[in-house]
Design a protein around this motif. Sequence first.
Motif, short mmCIF file in Angstrom:
data_model
loop_
_atom_site.label_atom_id
_atom_site.label_comp_id
_atom_site.label_asym_id
_atom_site.label_seq_id
_atom_site.Cartn_x
_atom_site.Cartn_y
_atom_site.Cartn_z
N MET A 292 0.85 -1.20 0.00
CA MET A 292 0.00 0.00 0.00
C MET A 292 0.89 1.24 0.00
O MET A 292 1.89 1.30 0.70
N CYS A 293 0.48 2.19 -0.77
CA CYS A 293 1.30 3.39 -0.97
C CYS A 293 0.86 4.49 -0.02
O CYS A 293 -0.01 4.28 0.81
N GLY A 294 1.42 5.67 -0.16
CA GLY A 294 1.10 6.72 0.80
C GLY A 294 1.00 8.10 0.19
O GLY A 294 1.65 8.38 -0.83
N ASN B 183 -3.95 7.72 -4.18
CA ASN B 183 -3.84 6.32 -3.76
C ASN B 183 -5.12 5.63 -4.19
O ASN B 183 -6.20 6.15 -3.93
N GLY B 184 -5.00 4.46 -4.79
CA GLY B 184 -6.20 3.69 -5.12
C GLY B 184 -6.25 3.36 -6.61
O GLY B 184 -5.25 3.44 -7.32
N ILE B 185 -7.44 3.00 -7.05
CA ILE B 185 -7.63 2.58 -8.44
C ILE B 185 -8.94 3.18 -8.95
O ILE B 185 -9.98 3.06 -8.30
N THR C 255 4.21 8.07 -2.26
CA THR C 255 4.93 6.84 -2.61
C THR C 255 3.94 5.99 -3.40
O THR C 255 2.79 5.82 -2.99
N ARG C 256 4.39 5.51 -4.56
CA ARG C 256 3.48 4.83 -5.50
C ARG C 256 3.67 3.32 -5.47
O ARG C 256 4.81 2.84 -5.44
N TRP C 257 2.58 2.62 -5.55
CA TRP C 257 2.57 1.19 -5.80
C TRP C 257 1.82 1.05 -7.10
O TRP C 257 0.59 1.11 -7.12
N ALA C 258 2.55 0.89 -8.19
CA ALA C 258 1.96 0.99 -9.53
C ALA C 258 0.84 -0.03 -9.74
O ALA C 258 1.04 -1.22 -9.49
N THR C 259 -0.31 0.44 -10.18
CA THR C 259 -1.36 -0.47 -10.63
C THR C 259 -1.63 -0.28 -12.12
O THR C 259 -2.05 -1.21 -12.80
N HIS C 260 -1.41 0.92 -12.63
CA HIS C 260 -1.67 1.22 -14.05
C HIS C 260 -0.45 1.95 -14.61
O HIS C 260 -0.29 3.14 -14.36
N ALA D 58 5.10 8.30 -12.29
CA ALA D 58 5.16 8.61 -10.85
C ALA D 58 4.31 9.84 -10.57
O ALA D 58 4.12 10.71 -11.42
N HIS D 59 3.79 9.90 -9.37
CA HIS D 59 2.98 11.03 -8.94
C HIS D 59 3.93 12.10 -8.37
O HIS D 59 5.02 11.74 -7.96
N PRO D 60 3.54 13.34 -8.22
CA PRO D 60 2.27 13.96 -8.57
C PRO D 60 2.04 14.05 -10.09
O PRO D 60 2.98 14.18 -10.86
#
Length: 191
Positions: free
Chosen positions: A1-3, A98-100, A72-77, A85-87
């Motif tokens: 999980m990212c933050g 965060n999320g999908i 902090t990213r946990w790549a889903t797409h 990477a974000h922002p």
Amino acid sequence: MCGIIGILGDEEVAPRLLDALKRLEYRGYDSAGMATLEHGRIERRRSPGKIRNLEQLLRAQPLTGVAGIAHTRWATHGAPNERNAHPHKSGPVTLVHNGIIENFRDLRAELQAAGHSFESETDSEVIAAQIASGVQTGLAPGDAVKAAVARMRGAYAIAVLFEGEPDLLVGARRGSPLVAGFSENEAFLGS
Ligand code: GLU
């Protein structure tokens, strides 16, 4: 999980955002990034891999300003690279997510047909573009966020900065955690 973390402060935020990212590190991630608002302009730094890569980048190209968001990213797409990477940024809007977003393909196609272009493969950039589209049609920033998230299916926690709006940090959530904190002179968002 990212933050995610956001600070609307009265002193330099970049060191504090970096410190907050390090505290979120245990959750796991594949890239990290930060944006701050200074003199009405938003600047971003993003880096794949460990937070120390972002830290090095910030040492070489510091970010100043008293308002900022970080991720902090946990790549889903999309692959875990700098572009994804974000922002993410669209027009005057910069956000971390965060999320999908489950219906991002339909929304992206609609926004592309209306002339928006995308630089990443993420679902998250679609939220930024949707908010920017609301601002373009004359909505106030907070209303543009409300209108955009009303179109999203899935889970999200977002923190949003707007160019030219130094006193504004907008958060929204559904299905992903986000807390707001306030001190006398500052406001905080954290996942
Ligand atoms: N779905 C988004 C992405 O792939 C956000 C992932 C996350 O929660 O870090 O960039």
